[in-house]
Design a protein around this motif. Sequence first.
Motif, PDB file in Angstrom:
ATOM      1  N   GLU A 403     -41.011  20.288   2.291  1.00 48.41           N
ATOM      2  CA  GLU A 403     -39.710  20.641   1.644  1.00 48.41           C
ATOM      3  C   GLU A 403     -39.868  21.870   0.599  1.00 48.41           C
ATOM      4  N   ALA A 404     -40.723  21.673  -0.184  1.00 48.76           N
ATOM      5  CA  ALA A 404     -40.905  22.672  -1.083  1.00 48.76           C
ATOM      6  C   ALA A 404     -40.850  24.001  -0.800  1.00 48.76           C
ATOM      7  N   ILE A 405     -41.433  24.287   0.333  1.00 44.67           N
ATOM      8  CA  ILE A 405     -41.529  25.840   1.058  1.00 44.67           C
ATOM      9  C   ILE A 405     -40.384  25.929   1.575  1.00 44.67           C
ATOM     10  N   GLU A 407     -37.580  24.938   0.505  1.00 43.58           N
ATOM     11  CA  GLU A 407     -36.517  25.182  -0.776  1.00 43.58           C
ATOM     12  C   GLU A 407     -36.649  26.181  -1.517  1.00 43.58           C
ATOM     13  N   ALA A 408     -38.157  26.814  -1.393  1.00 45.64           N
ATOM     14  CA  ALA A 408     -38.273  28.181  -2.071  1.00 45.64           C
ATOM     15  C   ALA A 408     -37.655  29.268  -1.164  1.00 45.64           C
ATOM     16  N   ALA A 409     -37.717  28.906   0.271  1.00 46.82           N
ATOM     17  CA  ALA A 409     -37.100  30.104   1.098  1.00 46.82           C
ATOM     18  C   ALA A 409     -35.580  30.050   0.956  1.00 46.82           C
ATOM     19  N   ILE A 410     -35.169  28.785   0.544  1.00 43.78           N
ATOM     20  CA  ILE A 410     -33.633  28.875   0.569  1.00 43.78           C
ATOM     21  C   ILE A 410     -33.166  29.614  -0.657  1.00 43.78           C
ATOM     22  N   ALA A 411     -33.949  29.371  -1.934  1.00 42.31           N
ATOM     23  CA  ALA A 411     -33.655  29.724  -3.191  1.00 42.31           C
ATOM     24  C   ALA A 411     -33.761  31.258  -2.985  1.00 42.31           C
ATOM     25  N   TYR A 412     -34.669  32.037  -2.381  1.00 39.00           N
ATOM     26  CA  TYR A 412     -34.554  33.414  -2.113  1.00 39.00           C
ATOM     27  C   TYR A 412     -33.537  34.178  -1.318  1.00 39.00           C
ATOM     28  N   GLY A 413     -32.590  33.165  -0.762  1.00 38.98           N
ATOM     29  CA  GLY A 413     -31.691  33.676   0.021  1.00 38.98           C
ATOM     30  C   GLY A 413     -31.771  33.562   1.537  1.00 38.98           C
ATOM     31  N   ALA A 414     -32.774  32.816   2.036  1.00 38.32           N
ATOM     32  CA  ALA A 414     -33.071  32.939   3.457  1.00 38.32           C
ATOM     33  C   ALA A 414     -31.883  32.186   4.007  1.00 38.32           C
ATOM     34  N   SER A 415     -31.341  32.694   5.220  1.00 39.40           N
ATOM     35  CA  SER A 415     -30.291  32.354   6.109  1.00 39.40           C
ATOM     36  C   SER A 415     -30.888  30.998   7.226  1.00 39.40           C
ATOM     37  N   VAL A 423     -39.954  30.363   8.749  1.00 39.49           N
ATOM     38  CA  VAL A 423     -40.588  29.333   8.061  1.00 39.49           C
ATOM     39  C   VAL A 423     -40.880  28.067   8.942  1.00 39.49           C
ATOM     40  N   ASP A 424     -39.772  27.563   9.339  1.00 37.18           N
ATOM     41  CA  ASP A 424     -40.001  26.199  10.016  1.00 37.18           C
ATOM     42  C   ASP A 424     -40.922  26.462  11.296  1.00 37.18           C
TER      43      ASP A 424
END
Length: 498
Positions: A403-405, A407-415, A423-424
Amino acid sequence: MSENNYLNTNRIKDFVKTNPDYYINEFERINNASKFIFSFNLSAFLFGSTWFGIRNIWNWSLAFLIIETFAIVQIVRGFFGNISIEAYKKIDQIQSTIDFRQKQLQAAIESNSDKVDMFKRTIKSLEDSIAGYVQEAERIEASGVAIAIGGIVLFILIRSLQGVLANSILEKRFSEWLSNKLISSGMELKNYLLSISFSLIIIIFSTIHYSFPDLVKLFADFPTHPDIRLASIDGVEGAFDYAVIKGDALFSAITYGIRSVLDSLEMLFVKTPWVVVISAIVLMTGLSAGPRAAIYSLAFLAYMGFLGFWVKAMTTLALLGTAAILSISIGIPLGIYCATRPKFYSFIRPIMDFMQTMPAFVFMIPVIAFFGTGKVSAVIITMIFGGTPVVRLTVLGLKGVPEAIREAAIAYGASKWYLLTKVDLPLAMPTILAGVNQTVMLSLAMVVVASLIGAKGLGQDVLEALQYANVGQGILAGIAILFCALILDQVIQGKKKM
């Protein structure tokens, strides 16, 4: 007393409800010991499996109840049961036969028939048989006391074992209860009623059935009527007839789609010159899984060609390829959807369990009813049996992405699309490929079964070998099927498998 000890003591009291001081002391002894420590629970010894049921420890309760019931049955059978009833039934049957032969003998004597001696010998033989069964009945009756004593010994031993294990089992249950409060501690009215009534039903009915077989005729056979079965058969056949008529367009569309893929692969593998096929497969394997895998594939293909399995092997490879391609094409997107929709996954999971556990010969019947016999039905059966692992492992792989990975991708604006594709899926790919591997291997297992409905290919050779006990043909064709699956697996999984 420290605060932790005080809290733990209160928790034990809440859990055990009865005789808390005893259990506090015993739990402390068990926890402080580095190995098994002797602890005897008198209540468990006296009440046995019922005690475990009341405590909501049903796995142990059922196991002990089976052994207790067997011991009680032996005790009642030995002391009071009619254990020689089968021998006396046989004696009665023979006696009725003797009476019939006696009448035949009397008629033969009156008519001065030449069969008199034959009837006398038959009657003498039957009388000797009765003497043997009488001795057997007496021997069985004489063993009644020994059977009962054996039951008493077994009952005492199993009750003693329950008394010795009870506190350790209950302490382990207490630890589980601490970490998960959804677990019931037991000692509720429903536990009392369920445990006592269930134990009495099992023990009483089993004892009556085995000790006094003719006492309750209802226990001998399940009460049913032939009309129920016939009506059920008519209902199922009517439902299938209706579905076939109303779903003709759907089944035709599915047949056309599968036939298109299958015919394309068969034309590619069977009609194309063998040199081209070998070159293409070896090249694809080499690019996908490396030079070593390419050499193995070349050896596998050479094996099939030199032993005369080429056309059948290519037919089998087309069948496996069609089933695998369709299973993977449907399974991975379905797994991705299920990973984000837990309720939908909980809905289809029992369906997938049914698909994997139902014997192939059973779900072969409705498939034939809808699609007839032939290669299309063989592909569908193979997909039903082998298509679920890729769905399950796709869900497992996506749920296992840290989940940490994410969340990091979402924080950088990943759609959402970027998150899924970049990622997934890459992180879940090893698990997904394991599902692909399982799908291919399970599809391989269906090749011989599919040959029963006209799939042909190497499965037909194995089937003929089974029918005519042709060991050599069966082994060689079976190895060829294995090589087809290995080639397909190497091409699909490639280097990521390593």
